[in-house]
Design an enzyme around this catalytic site. Structure first.
Site, PDB file in Angstrom:
ATOM      1  N   ASN A  40       0.802  -1.229   0.000  1.00 26.62           N
ATOM      2  CA  ASN A  40       0.000   0.000   0.000  1.00 26.62           C
ATOM      3  C   ASN A  40       0.828   1.268   0.000  1.00 26.62           C
ATOM      4  O   ASN A  40       0.290   2.359   0.162  1.00 26.62           O
ATOM      5  CB  ASN A  40      -0.988  -0.037   1.169  1.00 26.62           C
ATOM      6  CG  ASN A  40      -1.999  -1.160   0.975  1.00 26.62           C
ATOM      7  OD1 ASN A  40      -2.143  -1.674  -0.132  1.00 26.62           O
ATOM      8  ND2 ASN A  40      -2.651  -1.570   2.043  1.00 26.62           N
ATOM      9  N   CYS A 137     -10.743  -5.464  -3.061  1.00 27.43           N
ATOM     10  CA  CYS A 137     -11.433  -6.452  -2.219  1.00 27.43           C
ATOM     11  C   CYS A 137     -12.877  -6.017  -1.973  1.00 27.43           C
ATOM     12  O   CYS A 137     -13.164  -4.854  -1.737  1.00 27.43           O
ATOM     13  CB  CYS A 137     -10.715  -6.574  -0.875  1.00 27.43           C
ATOM     14  SG  CYS A 137      -9.079  -7.289  -1.064  1.00 27.43           S
TER      15      CYS A 137
HETATM   16  C1  EPZ Z   1      -6.566   1.516   1.829  1.00 25.75           C
HETATM   17  O1  EPZ Z   1      -7.822   1.332   1.218  1.00 25.75           O
HETATM   18  C2  EPZ Z   1      -5.859   0.172   1.736  1.00 25.75           C
HETATM   19  N1  EPZ Z   1      -5.737  -0.206   0.328  1.00 25.75           N
HETATM   20  C3  EPZ Z   1      -6.675  -0.895   2.489  1.00 25.75           C
HETATM   21  O2  EPZ Z   1      -5.933  -2.109   2.449  1.00 25.75           O
HETATM   22  C4  EPZ Z   1      -6.808  -0.459   3.943  1.00 25.75           C
HETATM   23  O3  EPZ Z   1      -7.595  -1.406   4.616  1.00 25.75           O
HETATM   24  C5  EPZ Z   1      -7.472   0.920   3.993  1.00 25.75           C
HETATM   25  O4  EPZ Z   1      -6.702   1.866   3.206  1.00 25.75           O
HETATM   26  C6  EPZ Z   1      -7.592   1.462   5.406  1.00 25.75           C
HETATM   27  O5  EPZ Z   1      -6.324   1.562   5.973  1.00 25.75           O
HETATM   28  C7  EPZ Z   1      -4.764   0.355  -0.425  1.00 25.75           C
HETATM   29  O6  EPZ Z   1      -4.007   1.196   0.034  1.00 25.75           O
HETATM   30  C8  EPZ Z   1      -4.676  -0.096  -1.850  1.00 25.75           C
HETATM   31  P1  EPZ Z   1     -10.008   4.258   2.822  1.00 25.75           P
HETATM   32  P2  EPZ Z   1      -8.726   2.634   0.845  1.00 25.75           P
HETATM   33  O7  EPZ Z   1     -10.223   5.220   1.708  1.00 25.75           O
HETATM   34  O8  EPZ Z   1      -7.832   3.767   0.509  1.00 25.75           O
HETATM   35  C9  EPZ Z   1     -14.685   5.101   3.113  1.00 25.75           C
HETATM   36  C10 EPZ Z   1      -5.505  -4.337   1.898  1.00 25.75           C
HETATM   37  O9  EPZ Z   1      -5.946  -5.423   2.268  1.00 25.75           O
HETATM   38  N2  EPZ Z   1     -14.530   5.970   1.932  1.00 25.75           N
HETATM   39  O10 EPZ Z   1      -9.160   4.669   3.996  1.00 25.75           O
HETATM   40  O11 EPZ Z   1      -9.755   2.226  -0.130  1.00 25.75           O
HETATM   41  C11 EPZ Z   1     -14.487   3.629   2.734  1.00 25.75           C
HETATM   42  O12 EPZ Z   1     -15.683   3.098   2.201  1.00 25.75           O
HETATM   43  C12 EPZ Z   1      -6.453  -3.186   1.652  1.00 25.75           C
HETATM   44  O13 EPZ Z   1      -4.290  -4.078   1.694  1.00 25.75           O
HETATM   45  C13 EPZ Z   1     -15.632   6.704   1.487  1.00 25.75           C
HETATM   46  O14 EPZ Z   1     -16.716   6.627   2.073  1.00 25.75           O
HETATM   47  O15 EPZ Z   1      -9.411   2.896   2.277  1.00 25.75           O
HETATM   48  C14 EPZ Z   1     -14.113   3.001   4.052  1.00 25.75           C
HETATM   49  O16 EPZ Z   1     -15.291   2.743   4.800  1.00 25.75           O
HETATM   50  C15 EPZ Z   1      -7.880  -3.559   1.990  1.00 25.75           C
HETATM   51  N3  EPZ Z   1     -15.488   7.499   0.394  1.00 25.75           N
HETATM   52  C16 EPZ Z   1     -13.320   4.110   4.742  1.00 25.75           C
HETATM   53  O17 EPZ Z   1     -13.646   5.340   4.065  1.00 25.75           O
HETATM   54  C17 EPZ Z   1     -14.294   7.607  -0.281  1.00 25.75           C
HETATM   55  O18 EPZ Z   1     -14.224   8.362  -1.271  1.00 25.75           O
HETATM   56  C18 EPZ Z   1     -11.803   3.894   4.691  1.00 25.75           C
HETATM   57  O19 EPZ Z   1     -11.443   3.762   3.325  1.00 25.75           O
HETATM   58  C19 EPZ Z   1     -13.189   6.861   0.192  1.00 25.75           C
HETATM   59  C20 EPZ Z   1     -13.328   6.058   1.300  1.00 25.75           C
END
Ligand code: EPZ
Length: 455
Positions: A40, A137
């Site tokens: 990541n 995922c």
């Molecule tokens: C990153 O995902 C990581 N993936 C995830 O790892 C990790 O679990 C996550 O961050 C939290 O640390 C990568 O970096 C490729 P978020 P990301 O935006 O960026 C909501 C793994 O297994 N949200 O922090 O997609 C979202 O739905 C993966 O390596 C919105 O609502 O996570 C979630 O509930 C899995 N609107 C929360 O925020 C948006 O526009 C956190 O998501 C963006 C996010």
């Protein structure tokens, strides 16, 4: 393991590949695994190469499919990617970036969410971008509203099409913006960083994610010539600059993989040395690991993990950094099924990240998932009520079963559960683990796991 399926790799190291495993459990995992750069961070640092006028080199890049997807997306945009000057390094030459064709992008987007981070760099380089619908995922609906709102504030026009989104600067330079994220989203923070660094003027980002991978991306961008200051309470200021140069950077280690192997040692009552793991970025995990009955020894080149006596139940709530990472909970849950007593894992980041427990229940675990969590209070992410809590009561002997891997971290947990269970399990869909765990089957083999690759 008796009948491995091995294909030769260029460097002659025979990896193990396969999608269906027959795993015989009941044996502790013992030995050493080495983790490379963080999935990541590496994928995002690769996207950042588009912003530079000269070549970049990234070191300790893990050989995983998420990296391969980003590499091919960069190549369809004209970036020349070559093996770097040391094993595990890649060099990126962005001097001929041109817009690719939709069918090429779509063919390469794969099951990844990283393409959304191409928006800012492509808008700066080409004045336009097309991003196909995202993969990643299935652990919730994973919207990108924070990303699109931010891009509009920078001055981009965003058009949603049936097959993805088309963005344009309308021929003008993007400008700095004031952005306050409703939730410290990792992806949205990266979106803002990758766009603001070459926008005209200053960008102020509030409620930013501050995971170690984010701070490492800031280090990469600073090496390129960006001016980024990190203030107290999640405020990041970026002063846009006209030009950026390439970087030479060694990625932070993969905390998620390190924590996964630590939980595997706990679950199988084994002992695993994780080369490359560092204490600072895993402080919260190490506290929970110790409370659950784990023992660890911080060494110069890694961390030794094993169980110390009986496993103990714990209560854990996942959170943004510096809290307990949502990616750490799935492998830990497997160990908690063997602890004497009742544990609670409260997932607060994603709304469907406890689905993997169905397979553990099928193997004999006593896990009850409460979809509304332990209290129905308002959420940090205002739009959805995503409280979810798993109550795990142990110890319950796990029995082998036929299971299908649901996602990256859940799938890892299924393999560890099969290694913990008595008897044989057939685990399908293991190939997904290659997205985030380099040489996964070879590592299992090195740790003494008893399995065959069936297909
Ligand atoms: C990153 O995902 C990581 N993936 C995830 O790892 C990790 O679990 C996550 O961050 C939290 O640390 C990568 O970096 C490729 P978020 P990301 O935006 O960026 C909501 C793994 O297994 N949200 O922090 O997609 C979202 O739905 C993966 O390596 C919105 O609502 O996570 C979630 O509930 C899995 N609107 C929360 O925020 C948006 O526009 C956190 O998501 C963006 C996010």
């Amino acid at each position: 393991m008796t009948t491995p399926v091995r294909d030769a790799l260029p460097d002659g190291v025979p990896p193990l590949t396969g999608d269906v495993l027959a795993i015989r459990g009941g044996r502790p995992l013992r030995g050493r695994v080495d983790v490379k750069g963080a999935k990541n961070l590496a994928t995002k640092a690769m996207v950042a190469t588009l912003l530079g006028d000269t070549a970049s080199t990234l070191r300790d890049v893990p050989a995983i499919s998420d990296v391969a997807v980003v590499r091919s997306l960069l190549e369809v945009h004209g970036v020349r990617v070559t093996e770097g000057d040391e094993p595990g390094s890649l060099t990126f030459d962005p001097s001929d970036v041109e817009s690719a064709h939709f069918e090429e992008i779509d063919a390469h987007a794969g099951a990844s969410r990283i393409p959304i981070l191409f928006c800012g760099p492509l808008l700066h380089r080409l004045g336009q971008a097309f991003i196909p619908d995202l993969g990643g995922c299935r652990i919730g609906d994973r919207p990108i509203d924070f990303h699109l709102d931010a891009l509009r504030k920078f001055g981009a026009t965003v058009e949603k099409l049936p097959s993805g989104i088309r963005l344009s600067t309308g021929g003008t330079r993007l400008h700095g913006a004031n952005i306050h994220l409703p939730y410290p989203s990792v992806g949205a923070t990266e979106q803002v960083l990758l766009t603001a660094v070459r926008a005209e003027g200053v960008t102020e980002l509030r409620n930013a994610a501050i995971e170690p991978e984010i701070m490492d991306l800031i280090a990469v961008l600073q090496k390129m010539g960006a001016i980024i200051s990190y203030e107290p309470n999640r405020v990041i200021l970026i002063e846009g600059v006209e030009k950026l140069r390439g970087y030479d950077h060694r990625s932070i280690f993969d905390r998620n993989e390190a924590a996964s192997w630590a939980s595997a040692a706990l679950a199988t009552d084994g002992e695993i040395f994780v080369g490359g793991a560092k204490q600072q970025e895993m402080l919260t995990f190490l506290n929970v690991f110790r409370k659950a009955g784990g023992w660890f020894d911080i060494q110069e080149d890694g961390i030794l993990f094993r169980r110390e006596g009986e496993l103990k139940p714990v209560v854990v709530e996942t959170d943004v950094h510096p809290g307990f990472m949502t990616d750490w909970q799935q492998p830990l849950v497997v160990a908690l099924t063997q602890a004497e007593g009742r544990s609670i894992v409260h997932e607060t980041v994603y709304e469907n990240r406890l689905g993997f427990t169905d397979a553990l229940v099928k193997m004999g675990a006593d896990i009850v998932v409460h979809p509304r969590g332990l209290q129905a209070g308002p959420r940090r992410v205002p739009r959805r009520d995503l409280e979810q809590a798993a109550v795990i009561t142990g110890p319950t002997p796990l029995r082998g079963a036929d299971i299908v891997v649901p996602d990256l971290r859940g799938g890892y947990s299924h393999v560890i559960a099969a290694l913990t269970a008595e008897g044989e399990s057939k685990v399908s869909g293991v190939d997904i683990l290659n997205r985030g765990y380099e040489k996964f089957l070879a590592k299992l083999d090195a740790l003494g796991a008893d399995f065959d690759v069936l297909r």
